[in-house]
Design an enzyme around this catalytic site. Structure first.
Site, PDB file in Angstrom:
ATOM      1  CD  GLU A 132      30.699  66.058  23.023  1.00 48.58           C
ATOM      2  OE1 GLU A 132      29.509  65.946  23.834  1.00 48.58           O
ATOM      3  OE2 GLU A 132      30.816  66.262  22.107  1.00 48.58           O
TER       4      GLU A 132
ATOM      5  CB  THR B 120      27.530  68.653  27.466  1.00 47.92           C
ATOM      6  OG1 THR B 120      28.695  67.893  26.890  1.00 47.92           O
ATOM      7  CG2 THR B 120      27.665  69.734  28.030  1.00 47.92           C
TER       8      THR B 120
ATOM      9  CG  ASP C 108      23.471  60.439  23.536  1.00 41.80           C
ATOM     10  OD1 ASP C 108      22.874  59.441  23.683  1.00 41.80           O
ATOM     11  OD2 ASP C 108      22.158  60.784  22.274  1.00 41.80           O
ATOM     12  CD  GLU C 109      25.699  66.259  25.632  1.00 43.29           C
ATOM     13  OE1 GLU C 109      26.488  65.692  24.836  1.00 43.29           O
ATOM     14  OE2 GLU C 109      25.482  66.504  25.631  1.00 43.29           O
TER      15      GLU C 109
ATOM     16  CG  HIS D  58      29.301  62.443  21.882  1.00 42.17           C
ATOM     17  ND1 HIS D  58      28.039  63.840  21.556  1.00 42.17           N
ATOM     18  CD2 HIS D  58      28.674  61.497  21.349  1.00 42.17           C
ATOM     19  CE1 HIS D  58      27.086  62.527  21.150  1.00 42.17           C
ATOM     20  NE2 HIS D  58      27.588  61.122  20.603  1.00 42.17           N
TER      21      HIS D  58
HETATM   22 FE   LIG Z   1      27.802  67.190  23.229  1.00 40.82          FE
HETATM   23 FE   LIG Z   2      24.459  67.319  23.388  1.00 35.70          FE
END
Ligand SMILES: [Fe+2]
Ligand SMILES: [Fe+2]
Length: 331
Positions: free
Chosen positions: A166, A169, A198-199, A202
């Site tokens: 995560e 990314t 978002d990553e 996460h």
């Molecule tokens: Fe992800």
């Molecule tokens: Fe993603």
């Protein structure tokens, strides 16, 4: 008690907090951005003008940039592989009693992730710079080929992997966002920035799971971390191929493009490892068995060792010509 049973018990213990994990690390459906928020609205009468502008701006983006954006998109589009893998991890159960807390986590995480490929795919299609059929063939191949990330069904190893991935990314979408901005593509820059956000959330979630495991089962968690770093974290798209190629044949060339434009490099790998070591305060963990102490020593020395190796890496200067991108259309 066997190692497997302890892991199941730890997963059940963490599962009691699933609702707070979902609440703290994920965003409710009604509040989160959707791909349509970032794309020309096809119901709007200005659609053609907006589209024309999107395509004009896209003309300035360079070859390696497109390769990386496509590879990133395909990686996101292989989400079925990741969801099915995570559903199969020890302690995750989507069947009994309507599914346990962990299956809820995996589904909600998947729901957020699914927007990434959706958005990037639509952007690539609208840009007019891409051979979409070739991209689609690669995506279908990648889903067919699956992956093997070396985590087995072990939740500890899987959470090390997802904590790392995560963040990787995040780094890569964030860099793509910065490059898009340099080329004046504000829309694409915003898209990738939001995905990167978002990553990062996460990453915070998965690394918190590991944190909590360190509190209750430190030696086994340490050994799992060492195991994953010893065999190296493979990228989810390590089986990437173009049409007519053998499994995994395109991955290195894609990765070379990413290194050349500085989107994701060997140094980033080492940086991420350092961040995980800091975040989990590996140097301060107590109550370890002698085997886990050795694993800790190994991990503490690893970033410097890897940094020395990565200095010697040579990346080819020439881009491979991918079928995904039509060279005549790209600067
Ligand atoms: Fe992800
Ligand atoms: Fe993603």
């Amino acid at each position: 008690m066997s190692i497997k049973n302890v892991r199941l018990e730890v997963m059940q213990f963490l599962e009691k907090n699933i609702d707070s994990f979902v609440e703290n690390y994920l965003i409710p459906v009604e509040n989160i951005w959707q791909p349509s928020d970032l794309l020309p609205d096809s119901q709007n009468e200005n659609f053609y003008e907006d589209l024309k502008e999107l395509r004009e701006i896209a003309k300035d983006l360079p070859y390696d940039f497109w390769v990386v954006l496509i590879g990133d998109t395909i990686t996101e589009e292989a989400l079925p592989t990741y969801e099915s893998w995570l559903m199969d991890v020890e302690g995750v159960n989507q069947v009994e009693n309507g599914g346990n807390g962990w299956s809820k986590w995996v589904r909600n995480w998947t729901g957020e992730e699914n927007r990434h490929g959706d958005l990037l795919n639509k952007y690539l299609y609208l840009s007019g710079r891409i051979n979409m059929r070739e991209v689609e063939i690669t995506t279908q191949h990648l889903i067919n080929d699956g992956f093997d990330i070396g985590t087995d069904r072990d939740p500890y190893k899987n959470f090390v992997y997802t904590s790392f991935q995560e963040l990787a990314t995040y780094v890569s979408h964030n860099r793509v966002s910065q490059i898009a901005k340099q080329y004046g593509d504000k829309r694409l820059s915003k898209m990738c920035k939001l995905i990167a956000g978002d990553e990062m959330r996460h990453h915070h979630a998965y690394s918190e799971f590991v944190n909590r495991i360190f509190q209750v089962d430190p030696s086994e968690m340490m050994l799992a971390f060492q195991y994953m770093m010893k065999q190296k974290i493979v990228m989810p798209a390590h089986f990437l191929r173009e049409s007519g190629q053998k499994i995994g044949e395109a991955f290195e060339q894609f990765s070379d493009s990413a290194q050349r434009i500085g989107v994701y490099t060997a140094n980033d790998y080492v940086d991420i490892l350092r961040k995980l070591i800091d975040k989990w305060q590996i140097d301060k963990i107590n109550g370890l068995t002698s085997e886990a102490e050795k694993a800790r020593d190994y991990l503490m020395k690893l970033p410097d060792r890897m940094a020395r190796i990565s200095e010697r890496l040579v990346i080819p200067e020439e881009s491979h010509i991918f079928k995904w991108v039509t060279p005549a259309l790209i600067k």
